[in-house]
Every structure is written in C-alpha cells, then in structure tokens.
Design an enzyme around this catalytic site. Structure first.
Site, PDB file in Angstrom:
ATOM      1  N   GLY A 222       0.650  -1.034  -0.196  1.00  0.00           N
ATOM      2  CA  GLY A 222       0.000   0.013  -0.002  1.00  0.00           C
ATOM      3  C   GLY A 222       0.664   1.301   0.065  1.00  0.00           C
ATOM      4  N   PRO A 264       4.911  -4.607  -0.965  1.00  0.00           N
ATOM      5  CA  PRO A 264       4.632  -3.627  -2.296  1.00  0.00           C
ATOM      6  C   PRO A 264       4.472  -4.199  -3.412  1.00  0.00           C
ATOM      7  CG  PRO A 264       7.069  -3.917  -1.587  1.00  0.00           C
ATOM      8  CD  PRO A 264       6.333  -5.109  -0.700  1.00  0.00           C
ATOM      9  N   GLY A 265       3.311  -3.716  -3.785  1.00  0.00           N
ATOM     10  CA  GLY A 265       2.987  -3.945  -5.444  1.00  0.00           C
ATOM     11  C   GLY A 265       3.228  -2.571  -6.048  1.00  0.00           C
ATOM     12  N   TYR A 306     -11.167   3.342 -11.135  1.00  0.00           N
ATOM     13  CA  TYR A 306     -10.974   4.270  -9.838  1.00  0.00           C
ATOM     14  C   TYR A 306     -10.803   5.488  -9.937  1.00  0.00           C
ATOM     15  CZ  TYR A 306      -8.785  -0.288  -9.133  1.00  0.00           C
ATOM     16  OH  TYR A 306      -8.649  -1.881  -9.154  1.00  0.00           O
ATOM     17  N   CYS A 332     -16.483   0.468 -26.973  1.00  0.00           N
ATOM     18  CA  CYS A 332     -17.912   0.796 -27.206  1.00  0.00           C
ATOM     19  C   CYS A 332     -18.348   1.163 -25.693  1.00  0.00           C
ATOM     20  CB  CYS A 332     -18.695  -0.023 -27.842  1.00  0.00           C
ATOM     21  SG  CYS A 332     -20.219   0.580 -28.600  1.00  0.00           S
TER      22      CYS A 332
HETATM   23  N1  LLP Z   1      -0.775  -6.778  -0.157  1.00  0.00           N
HETATM   24  C1  LLP Z   1      -2.134  -7.268   0.040  1.00  0.00           C
HETATM   25  C2  LLP Z   1      -2.936  -8.305   0.914  1.00  0.00           C
HETATM   26  C3  LLP Z   1      -2.865  -6.719  -0.971  1.00  0.00           C
HETATM   27  O1  LLP Z   1      -4.256  -7.146  -1.008  1.00  0.00           O
HETATM   28  C4  LLP Z   1      -2.497  -5.853  -2.015  1.00  0.00           C
HETATM   29  C5  LLP Z   1      -3.095  -5.119  -2.993  1.00  0.00           C
HETATM   30  C6  LLP Z   1      -1.013  -5.563  -1.849  1.00  0.00           C
HETATM   31  C7  LLP Z   1      -0.358  -6.132  -0.852  1.00  0.00           C
HETATM   32  C8  LLP Z   1      -0.289  -4.518  -2.786  1.00  0.00           C
HETATM   33  O2  LLP Z   1      -0.956  -3.237  -2.449  1.00  0.00           O
HETATM   34  P1  LLP Z   1       0.101  -2.030  -3.491  1.00  0.00           P
HETATM   35  O3  LLP Z   1       1.335  -1.952  -2.853  1.00  0.00           O
HETATM   36  O4  LLP Z   1       0.002  -2.574  -4.573  1.00  0.00           O
HETATM   37  O5  LLP Z   1      -0.983  -0.927  -3.243  1.00  0.00           O
HETATM   38  N2  LLP Z   1      -6.199  -2.691  -8.598  1.00  0.00           N
HETATM   39  C9  LLP Z   1      -6.033  -1.470  -7.554  1.00  0.00           C
HETATM   40  C10 LLP Z   1      -4.992  -1.765  -6.514  1.00  0.00           C
HETATM   41  C11 LLP Z   1      -5.381  -3.128  -5.794  1.00  0.00           C
HETATM   42  C12 LLP Z   1      -4.564  -3.469  -4.824  1.00  0.00           C
HETATM   43  C13 LLP Z   1      -5.095  -4.855  -4.197  1.00  0.00           C
HETATM   44  N3  LLP Z   1      -4.400  -5.521  -3.083  1.00  0.00           N
HETATM   45  C14 LLP Z   1      -5.198  -0.310  -8.510  1.00  0.00           C
HETATM   46  O6  LLP Z   1      -4.989  -0.275  -9.481  1.00  0.00           O
HETATM   47  O7  LLP Z   1      -5.229   0.896  -7.831  1.00  0.00           O
END
Ligand code: LLP
Length: 405
Positions: A222, A264-265, A306, A332
């Site tokens: 996050g 982290p994603g 979003y 479309c």
């Molecule tokens: N850990 C868990 C348990 C999660 O559910 C998530 C994201 C992450 C880590 C990684 O979060 P990040 O660091 O990427 O914020 N598709 C959405 C984001 C959905 C996130 C889902 N879970 C977007 O494009 O904003």
C-alpha cells in the site's frame, strides 16, 4: 513528470513493436527495491513483491534477481513464482475467500500462507494442527487508502478476521494447537500517511500477548507512489525509521525477536511502466477537443474504474504548446482516460504515453470488444526485448470450441 526512460527510447519501442504497447524499465524496479532495503535495517524487514500488480515472468525474474521475495494472491501466482525459480521459503500466499483446497495446495508447495477467515483456520487446524506454521490476516477496522475501492482494513471490508473476533480466533488456535507464526494486516493501497502503518503496529501490540508463537508482523502493502507531477509518495525513510522503532519496542516488550514483512506492489513496479498509444482521430465538439486513441478501458482500466490519474505526455511533440484535450478510448463504452487535460499539441498519428502504467495496467487488461491485448517490452541495460507478444486473431478463438458446421 520524471521518466527513467527517454522519449527516444519510448518512441523507438513504439515504432518497433507497434502500439498500444506496455514498456517497462528493469533498473527502476531494482532501484525501488534497493531504496526500500536501505531504510529498514533494524527490523530485518523482508519485502515480498505483491505480484498481482504485474505477473509477467520476466518482471518476476528481475524481482528475484534483485533478491526480493514474492507475495501471491492466487495459487497460480505462486506457481508462476516457482516457475521463475523463487524458493518456497521466499514465497508468501495471502489468500482471501479461497477454497480450503487451494490453501492445502499452497501448504504442499511449502510456501508461507496467510489465512483470512475463521472458517479456513478451523479447517486448517483440523487437518494440519501444529505441523505447519501459519499466518493469520486480521482486519484492524482502520479506514485507509486512496479510495474506497482500494481500502481493505475498514469495518465493512471482506478481508481478514475482524479484530473483534479475537476470542473465537484464540479458541480455534487453542483447540488445534495451531502454530501462528505471522500476524498480517493490509489496510489498503496508496497510503501516503506513515501514521496508518504505525496504527497497524498498535493493533499488533494489542494482539501479541495472545499469540506467543508469533515472530513476524506483516504490514501488507500500500505504499503510495506519485501519480501527479508534483505529488509526493509515502515518505519511505520516515516509514523505515518508524517501523524500525516499533519493531524494536515490541521485540523488547514481548521478549521475542520480531521481524517486519511488507508486500509492496505499486511501489515496486508502478513507475517502471509506460503505456504508449497512438492517436487515431481528433474530434472537435464545441470547446472540447477529443483525442481518440487506439486503446481503451480494455487495456488500462484504472482511470475509469478508480478515477485514477495517469499523467499523459505527447512524446511525438513533447515541447509543443499545451492545450486541453479529452483523451478517450476506442471501446464501445464511455472510456475517458482524461478530461480537460493539458497536453502538448496533438496531431493524428502522435504517440501518447501514460505514466505509472507498471502496476495494475496490463494485469487488469482484457479482450473486451474482441480486441487484442497489447504487447509488453522490457528495457534492461539499455536493450529492449519483447516479454509478451500482442494477441493475434487466432488467440481470440484459441479457447473456444470450434463451430460444428
Ligand atoms: N498485500 C495485499 C494483501 C494486497 O491485497 C495488496 C493489494 C497488496 C499487498 C499490494 O498493494 P499495493 O502496494 O500495490 O498498493 N488494482 C488497484 C489496487 C488493488 C490492490 C489490491 N491489493 C489499483 O489499480 O489501484
């Protein structure tokens, strides 16, 4: 907007591989990881890249070579990680609402597993008892994250075991003597405020006395990255310092050596990615100038789903005078990427680039309107290579059974 690839690199990739095109920069991913590592020394923190953001195996390979671990949200992501060569002990599987069979499969693969319901914990206890250390995801009832769709820790969220069910959780643990090794909290995506992570540390503080076998505190993912030109992301040095402090404090208080984990994603891959599209048509309507591009919500859904801001540059005319455009897709549907957006003067045929396209861009794409998914290419050491090809017409038919004519 700061770009780690040059306009020339982006333009040459677009010319060589066609558009729409996803372009990634390997060195940016590695430097993001190294930046994290450098600020979390005391807590022996381990980072698990949340690969749901982008699962291409070449990207996973960069992450692995950088020495980072991996977090998965489905059994297939875990299998991709194994395919790439991650060791099971470096793979984490954070499940939510999955079948117990899938949890068993993950356990047989020997990877770390976070369980997020009392129901699956009970089934786990009955089958595995104390034989396999497990993580438990709790829902802290904290509201956090960029918007409601990406908030996961609040009191109406489906994720995790509500902290208010502590007694039930403890009863199941005791009944089967379950070895709970990890407590997990993930409150949402795009969390700028460091204090939110420290709130999670407070929740852990209240839980630790009940779980003497816990030695890992997993704070989820996050971290916010800047999407707008002047925006600031999460203050990583401050977060590191605060988490180091919290872990030291909790380790001392509970007489155990605790370790922090993060998943982290976006932080790992968002800024490494660029999405390039070409302008098909310009259309004037009153004050509005539409720039209709050769892609749509099928390829980058974040702006529509979003209301996410993705910065747009015209790399065919980067120094041109800025004018307001409505950048719209060719699906479309009303697939507006940007409204009233100042962009250097656009001509039909120009290449537009969307920034921050590395996370949840290609990964959330589809074949809607029977359009092809874009190709993906990777720059590493200044060399560009194809890491997944564009669909072909045959791909659209591949999974369908033939007509009996
Ligand atoms: N850990 C868990 C348990 C999660 O559910 C998530 C994201 C992450 C880590 C990684 O979060 P990040 O660091 O990427 O914020 N598709 C959405 C984001 C959905 C996130 C889902 N879970 C977007 O494009 O904003």
């Amino acid at each position: 907007m700061k770009s780690s690839l040059t306009y020339d690199q982006l333009k040459s990739a677009a010319s060589e591989y066609g558009t729409p095109l996803y372009v990634y920069h390997a060195e940016k991913i590695v430097s993001q990881y190294q930046n994290l590592l450098s600020h979390f020394s005391v807590a022996n923190t381990r980072f698990f890249y949340a690969c749901k953001a982008l699962t291409n195996i070449h990207i996973l390979d960069i992450v692995k070579r950088a020495g980072c671990n991996i977090d998965c949200s489905s059994i297939n992501e875990a299998k991709l990680a194994l395919h790439v060569g991650f060791e099971p002990q470096n793979i984490l599987y954070t499940s939510n609402s999955v079948s117990f069979d899938e949890i068993c499969e993950a356990i047989y693969l020997g990877i770390h597993v976070n369980i997020d319901s009392l129901s699956n914990l009970e089934k786990f206890g009955a089958k595995f008892g104390a034989t396999y250390p497990i993580g438990v995801r709790v829902r802290p009832n904290i509201m956090a994250g960029g918007n409601l769709k990406i908030s996961t820790g609040h009191d109406k969220s489906k994720f995790g075991i509500p902290v208010t069910q502590l007694d039930e959780l403890k009863a199941i643990q005791k009944k089967y003597n379950i070895n709970i090794a990890t407590l997990h909290i993930h409150t949402g995506s795009e969390i700028k405020d460091v204090a939110v992570f420290i709130k999670s540390a407070d929740v852990f503080d209240n839980l630790l006395e009940h779980f003497p076998t816990v030695n890992v505190l997993d704070f989820g993912g996050g971290f916010k990255v800047p999407y707008q030109p002047d925006e600031k992301g999460t203050d990583i040095p401050l977060l590191g310092a605060e988490v180091n402090k919290a872990i030291e404090y909790l380790s001392k208080k509970y007489g155990r050596k605790l370790t922090a984990w993060f998943e982290p994603g976006k932080y790992m891959v968002s800024e490494s990615g660029y999405f390039i599209a070409q302008v098909n048509v310009l259309k004037k309507s009153g004050d509005i100038e539409f720039a209709g591009i050769n892609t749509g919500l099928n390829h980058l859904i974040r702006p529509m789903f979003y209301d996410a801001y993705h910065h747009i540059d015209n790399i065919s005319n980067p120094d041109g005078d800025k004018q307001p455009y409505a950048v719209v897709g060719n699906i479309c549907e009303t697939d507006t990427f940007a409204w009233d957006r100042e962009i250097p003067a656009i001509k039909e045929g120009n290449f537009l680039v969307f920034y921050n396209a590395g996370a949840y861009g290609y990964e959330m794409s589809s074949n809607y309107n029977a359009r092809y998914k874009p190709a993906q290419v990777l720059f590493e050491n200044g060399v560009v290579k194809l890491i997944s090809r564009r669909d072909t017409f045959e791909d659209l038919l591949l999974l369908q059974t033939p007509l009996n004519k």
